[in-house]
Enzyme design. Sequence first.
Site, PDB file in Angstrom:
ATOM      1  N   ASP A 182      16.991 -11.049 -73.048  1.00  0.00           N
ATOM      2  CA  ASP A 182      18.229 -11.479 -73.699  1.00  0.00           C
ATOM      3  C   ASP A 182      19.239 -11.517 -72.570  1.00  0.00           C
ATOM      4  OD1 ASP A 182      20.803 -11.439 -74.852  1.00  0.00           O
ATOM      5  OD2 ASP A 182      19.942 -10.768 -76.738  1.00  0.00           O
ATOM      6  N   HIS A 183      19.617 -12.705 -72.139  1.00  0.00           N
ATOM      7  CA  HIS A 183      20.380 -12.744 -70.885  1.00  0.00           C
ATOM      8  C   HIS A 183      21.751 -12.072 -71.012  1.00  0.00           C
ATOM      9  CE1 HIS A 183      22.385 -16.383 -72.464  1.00  0.00           C
ATOM     10  NE2 HIS A 183      23.291 -16.188 -71.532  1.00  0.00           N
ATOM     11  N   HIS A 245      22.026 -12.171 -78.977  1.00  0.00           N
ATOM     12  CA  HIS A 245      23.175 -11.728 -78.185  1.00  0.00           C
ATOM     13  C   HIS A 245      24.183 -10.877 -78.983  1.00  0.00           C
ATOM     14  CE1 HIS A 245      21.323 -14.609 -75.641  1.00  0.00           C
ATOM     15  NE2 HIS A 245      21.990 -15.672 -76.040  1.00  0.00           N
TER      16      HIS A 245
HETATM   17  C1  BG6 Z   1      21.999 -19.228 -75.049  1.00  0.00           C
HETATM   18  C2  BG6 Z   1      22.120 -20.181 -76.199  1.00  0.00           C
HETATM   19  O1  BG6 Z   1      21.165 -18.154 -75.366  1.00  0.00           O
HETATM   20  O2  BG6 Z   1      23.285 -18.719 -74.715  1.00  0.00           O
HETATM   21  C3  BG6 Z   1      23.081 -21.306 -75.886  1.00  0.00           C
HETATM   22  O3  BG6 Z   1      20.842 -20.717 -76.488  1.00  0.00           O
HETATM   23  C4  BG6 Z   1      24.410 -20.754 -75.407  1.00  0.00           C
HETATM   24  O4  BG6 Z   1      23.284 -22.158 -77.003  1.00  0.00           O
HETATM   25  C5  BG6 Z   1      24.200 -19.723 -74.303  1.00  0.00           C
HETATM   26  O5  BG6 Z   1      25.170 -21.849 -74.923  1.00  0.00           O
HETATM   27  C6  BG6 Z   1      25.507 -19.046 -73.951  1.00  0.00           C
HETATM   28  O6  BG6 Z   1      25.305 -18.234 -72.830  1.00  0.00           O
HETATM   29  P1  BG6 Z   1      26.491 -17.883 -71.835  1.00  0.00           P
HETATM   30  O7  BG6 Z   1      25.871 -16.951 -70.858  1.00  0.00           O
HETATM   31  O8  BG6 Z   1      26.959 -19.187 -71.242  1.00  0.00           O
HETATM   32  O9  BG6 Z   1      27.551 -17.266 -72.676  1.00  0.00           O
END
Ligand code: BG6
Length: 484
Positions: A182-183, A245
């Site tokens: 989960d980044h 997230h």
């Molecule tokens: C991803 C989603 O996990 O997270 C995307 O699939 C979203 O739709 C993105 O744009 C948002 O990530 P960050 O790091 O740019 O907030």
Amino acid sequence: MKTRPDPCHVVIFGASGDLTRRKLVPALHTLSCEGLLPRGTKVLGIARSSLTDAGFRKRTYEGVESYARLKPDVCNLWPNFKNNISYMAGVYDDPETYGRLKERLDRPVNYLFYLATPPGLYPVIIEQLGKAGFGKNGLKDKDSGWRRVIIEKPFGHDLQSAKKLNDKIHEYFDEHQIYRIDHYLGKETVQNILTLRFANAIFEPLWNRNYVDHVQITVGEKVGVEHRGGYYDKAGVLRDMFQNHLVQLLALIAMEPPSVYEADAMRDEKVKVLQALRPEVRSVQAQYYGYRKEKGINPDSTTPTYAALELFVDNWRWRGVPFYLRSGKKLAAKVTEIAIQFKKVPHLMFPVPGGGDITPNILSLCIQPDEGIHLKFQTKKPGAGMATRSVDMEFHYAQDFGDNVLPEAYERLLLDAMQGDASLFARADGIELAWAVIDPVIKEWNKDSGLNPVFYEPGTWGPEEADVLLNGGSRSWLHDCAGH
Ligand code: BG6
């Protein structure tokens, strides 16, 4: 950051895709620039397209040039780094691919498999890896190194499919070999939630139902669905952002302190929060005007691109404190922010001009883009009388630590996986519990309002209905981080 892990082979399935070019290889390059990748670490890309090593290197170089935090001109490493990158074309469900893979993987003997393919291919790849001897039964002795698998989101489409995928994985791999990514958990400021809470003495005594009025978690995006219409129209905002997230952010805010920073201790505490989530969830879901005309979107689509939820954590610490979560595409700003709004003082002895109320204390954790922490409190307005005004005490990462020092999420997560630290990755039970909360909200939407969606104007903060969700309007959505 941490010490260097053992050298390994990073084997990326889905290597011709965007994730590899934009995130994975740039992150590995930056780690290498920082001296955190050991000598001898190799990257092997696998995908269906026929590409030469040189062609793959060229592609990944473009990605590194455009997206790496430390670019080739900063660290001058590419000429050596590229020699450790290679490519193999292969069909994912053909055992022959895995036979060739085995021949390619000589030394080092540690393998990190990265599943960056469309999610429908995960079961096939897992099974083939297992059957080829890369899974739990493939390790004959302790000298034959480790095998780990990183799995990209989305992990399942609903609770049932997530369980099925977990079962499939456990047929071939032990849980400790699995890293569900989960980044958001790789973001430095998200990890700082733990530091703020558990390395300071002053916040924790207030971090409960006695002092906290409510919590807000906002993940706003300015962009629409871009080129991902095909995926997004099937997923919608609840699967795309909430199940992973936003629920993870909630868990970090609400969890009890683990006694050690260690994967299972951390994940046990998060799981307890998810178990305590009340199943009844009030929600508002909406779609931005113009979504149905985007590429890859069904012209009659009812997929929500925005949602706001009210959740309760039914335990001693949080009983009765609402957690408001919202996220959407095409909103007014790109911002991720967590606001803890504290209760008002029990009695105010100062006159308030106009007879209104004073702003309560609000602690805002600015996750991105202007990373930092703000605390709102009252001060006396200079001059005669005792009028008060709300002011902001601010900490900004860039001011204290300098620019460009925050690692990219993928740098941290790749390094952790190489080091065998799964603290920032989801465990099977955590994933399933998150689905158990989100799944019914999706189903209810499909049943009740899906036929008649609520719409919102692009560039706004979503539909008015979301304001009503906050206790009929006596609370309001907060925008305390920079950029508003
Ligand atoms: C991803 C989603 O996990 O997270 C995307 O699939 C979203 O739709 C993105 O744009 C948002 O990530 P960050 O790091 O740019 O907030």
